[in-house]
Write a protein that holds these residues in place. Structure first.
Motif, mmCIF file in Angstrom:
data_model
loop_
_atom_site.group_PDB
_atom_site.id
_atom_site.type_symbol
_atom_site.label_atom_id
_atom_site.label_comp_id
_atom_site.label_asym_id
_atom_site.label_seq_id
_atom_site.Cartn_x
_atom_site.Cartn_y
_atom_site.Cartn_z
ATOM 1 N N ALA A 124 46.278 -3.479 -4.628
ATOM 2 C CA ALA A 124 45.643 -3.072 -3.370
ATOM 3 C C ALA A 124 44.363 -3.881 -3.124
ATOM 4 C CB ALA A 124 45.336 -1.580 -3.392
ATOM 5 N N LEU A 125 43.557 -4.072 -4.165
ATOM 6 C CA LEU A 125 42.328 -4.861 -4.040
ATOM 7 C C LEU A 125 42.678 -6.323 -3.721
ATOM 8 C CD1 LEU A 125 39.232 -4.511 -4.269
ATOM 9 C CD2 LEU A 125 39.449 -5.279 -6.646
ATOM 10 N N ALA A 126 43.702 -6.823 -4.381
ATOM 11 C CA ALA A 126 44.145 -8.208 -4.138
ATOM 12 C C ALA A 126 44.568 -8.397 -2.683
ATOM 13 C CB ALA A 126 45.291 -8.566 -5.075
ATOM 14 N N GLU A 127 45.240 -7.419 -2.113
ATOM 15 C CA GLU A 127 45.666 -7.508 -0.712
ATOM 16 C C GLU A 127 44.471 -7.442 0.232
ATOM 17 O OE1 GLU A 127 48.758 -4.693 0.224
ATOM 18 O OE2 GLU A 127 49.963 -5.361 -1.490
ATOM 19 N N ARG A 128 43.489 -6.609 -0.081
ATOM 20 C CA ARG A 128 42.302 -6.468 0.774
ATOM 21 C C ARG A 128 41.450 -7.730 0.785
ATOM 22 N NH1 ARG A 128 38.994 -1.156 -0.454
ATOM 23 N NH2 ARG A 128 37.861 -2.815 -1.440
ATOM 24 N N PHE A 129 41.415 -8.436 -0.352
ATOM 25 C CA PHE A 129 40.588 -9.643 -0.491
ATOM 26 C C PHE A 129 41.471 -10.815 -0.929
ATOM 27 C CE2 PHE A 129 37.781 -6.017 -1.376
ATOM 28 C CZ PHE A 129 36.816 -6.220 -0.418
ATOM 29 N N ALA A 130 42.414 -11.152 -0.087
ATOM 30 C CA ALA A 130 43.452 -12.136 -0.429
ATOM 31 C C ALA A 130 42.891 -13.516 -0.759
ATOM 32 C CB ALA A 130 44.458 -12.243 0.703
ATOM 33 N N ASN A 131 41.725 -13.878 -0.241
ATOM 34 C CA ASN A 131 41.186 -15.222 -0.466
ATOM 35 C C ASN A 131 40.139 -15.297 -1.567
ATOM 36 O OD1 ASN A 131 42.785 -16.374 1.561
ATOM 37 N ND2 ASN A 131 41.356 -15.664 3.127
ATOM 38 N N ARG A 132 39.916 -14.210 -2.275
ATOM 39 C CA ARG A 132 38.905 -14.215 -3.335
ATOM 40 C C ARG A 132 39.395 -15.004 -4.541
ATOM 41 N NH1 ARG A 132 36.280 -8.557 -5.535
ATOM 42 N NH2 ARG A 132 35.241 -8.273 -3.550
ATOM 43 N N ASP A 133 38.502 -15.769 -5.151
ATOM 44 C CA ASP A 133 38.792 -16.454 -6.416
ATOM 45 C C ASP A 133 38.428 -15.460 -7.518
ATOM 46 O OD1 ASP A 133 39.327 -18.284 -8.408
ATOM 47 O OD2 ASP A 133 37.397 -19.301 -8.217
ATOM 48 N N TRP A 134 39.417 -14.789 -8.063
ATOM 49 C CA TRP A 134 39.203 -13.667 -8.968
ATOM 50 C C TRP A 134 38.678 -14.114 -10.324
ATOM 51 C CZ3 TRP A 134 39.115 -9.166 -6.701
ATOM 52 C CH2 TRP A 134 39.824 -9.000 -5.516
ATOM 53 N N ILE A 135 37.576 -13.520 -10.721
ATOM 54 C CA ILE A 135 36.998 -13.709 -12.049
ATOM 55 C C ILE A 135 37.020 -12.334 -12.696
ATOM 56 C CG2 ILE A 135 34.945 -14.364 -13.352
ATOM 57 C CD1 ILE A 135 34.302 -16.312 -11.030
ATOM 58 N N LEU A 136 37.864 -12.191 -13.708
ATOM 59 C CA LEU A 136 38.140 -10.884 -14.292
ATOM 60 C C LEU A 136 37.864 -10.848 -15.795
ATOM 61 C CD1 LEU A 136 41.652 -10.223 -12.650
ATOM 62 C CD2 LEU A 136 39.392 -9.631 -11.730
ATOM 63 N N ALA A 137 37.722 -9.652 -16.310
ATOM 64 C CA ALA A 137 37.723 -9.291 -17.730
ATOM 65 C C ALA A 137 36.481 -9.736 -18.502
ATOM 66 C CB ALA A 137 38.994 -9.780 -18.429
ATOM 67 N N ARG A 138 36.303 -11.041 -18.709
ATOM 68 C CA ARG A 138 35.175 -11.587 -19.464
ATOM 69 C C ARG A 138 34.845 -12.974 -18.931
ATOM 70 N NH1 ARG A 138 35.765 -7.095 -20.714
ATOM 71 N NH2 ARG A 138 35.772 -6.117 -22.763
ATOM 72 N N ILE A 139 33.594 -13.384 -19.161
ATOM 73 C CA ILE A 139 33.134 -14.717 -18.768
ATOM 74 C C ILE A 139 32.447 -15.369 -19.960
ATOM 75 C CG2 ILE A 139 31.521 -16.029 -17.319
ATOM 76 C CD1 ILE A 139 31.763 -13.780 -15.221
ATOM 77 N N LEU A 140 32.823 -16.605 -20.248
ATOM 78 C CA LEU A 140 32.106 -17.482 -21.182
ATOM 79 C C LEU A 140 31.543 -18.604 -20.315
ATOM 80 C CD1 LEU A 140 34.807 -17.679 -24.007
ATOM 81 C CD2 LEU A 140 32.820 -16.154 -23.901
ATOM 82 N N TRP A 141 30.222 -18.611 -20.118
ATOM 83 C CA TRP A 141 29.564 -19.590 -19.228
ATOM 84 C C TRP A 141 29.264 -20.838 -20.032
ATOM 85 C CZ3 TRP A 141 24.521 -18.162 -16.101
ATOM 86 C CH2 TRP A 141 24.307 -19.123 -15.098
ATOM 87 N N LEU A 142 29.719 -21.984 -19.550
ATOM 88 C CA LEU A 142 29.586 -23.240 -20.272
ATOM 89 C C LEU A 142 28.358 -24.030 -19.834
ATOM 90 C CD1 LEU A 142 33.299 -24.456 -20.382
ATOM 91 C CD2 LEU A 142 32.059 -22.964 -21.980
ATOM 92 N N GLU A 143 27.758 -24.702 -20.801
ATOM 93 C CA GLU A 143 26.613 -25.581 -20.570
ATOM 94 C C GLU A 143 26.952 -26.953 -21.141
ATOM 95 O OE1 GLU A 143 21.975 -25.945 -22.039
ATOM 96 O OE2 GLU A 143 22.951 -23.987 -22.068
ATOM 97 N N GLY A 144 26.823 -27.985 -20.324
ATOM 98 C CA GLY A 144 27.077 -29.347 -20.779
ATOM 99 C C GLY A 144 26.042 -29.797 -21.784
#
Length: 171
Positions: free
Chosen positions: A85-105
């Motif tokens: 339902a959320l996916a249908e409401r925001f069909a163009n969102r680039d989904w970032i889910l569950a966990r994030i590991l932020w990278l640094e060069g």
């Protein structure tokens, strides 16, 4: 529960051609994951939508203790849990889910800071993450906007294995 691998022991290897991420410990392969890197290919420039190459480290981790389908915007839990339902409401969102590991060069002028022409090539300021994505998104196919996408169950597992400072090589 498996003990967290220390930064001295661990390394992540991202192979953009094979669309895999490997966790290595003490020069031994622990696990290989199918991933999705950038639809636009590899590249360093800010705004390119490409996955940056070279040596990186995990600079920050987000999402500890949150549900598997937790939705993030700007590294903040929105309070939403991903479903159809959320996916249908925001069909163009680039989904970032569950966990994030932020990278640094780690390579000045290549994936950190600016290049010789003064153009931003900084992976951290480009917000390049390893993160979860909906199960409906295919793995093994480059489709992201620059980040490295993983299955939610797999990013949950990986998140528990690595620490801030863990080396990440993207090739």
């Amino acid at each position: 529960m498996t003990q967290t691998i220390t930064t001295e022991q661990a390394q992540l290897i991202v192979d953009c051609q094979a669309q895999t991420l490997q966790l290595w410990q003490n020069q031994q392969l622990v696990r290989t994951f199918s991933i999705s890197t950038a639809k636009n290919g590899t590249g360093q420039l800010s705004g390119s939508g490409c996955t940056p190459l070279g040596r990186h480290k995990i600079s920050e981790k987000f999402g500890e203790g949150l549900p598997i389908n937790a939705v993030f915007v700007a590294r903040q839990f929105t309070g939403e849990l991903y479903d159809e339902a959320l996916a249908e409401r925001f069909a163009n969102r680039d989904w970032i889910l569950a966990r994030i590991l932020w990278l640094e060069g780690l390579e000045e002028g290549y994936n950190r800071g600016e290049n010789a022409q003064g153009i931003c090539v900084d992976s951290k300021s480009r917000y390049i993450y390893i993160h979860g994505t909906p199960d409906t998104e295919p793995m093994g196919v480059p489709l992201s906007h620059g980040c490295i996408r993983m299955r939610n169950q797999e990013i949950l597992w990986l998140f528990e294995q690595v620490e801030v400072g863990t080396q990440v090589v993207i090739r």
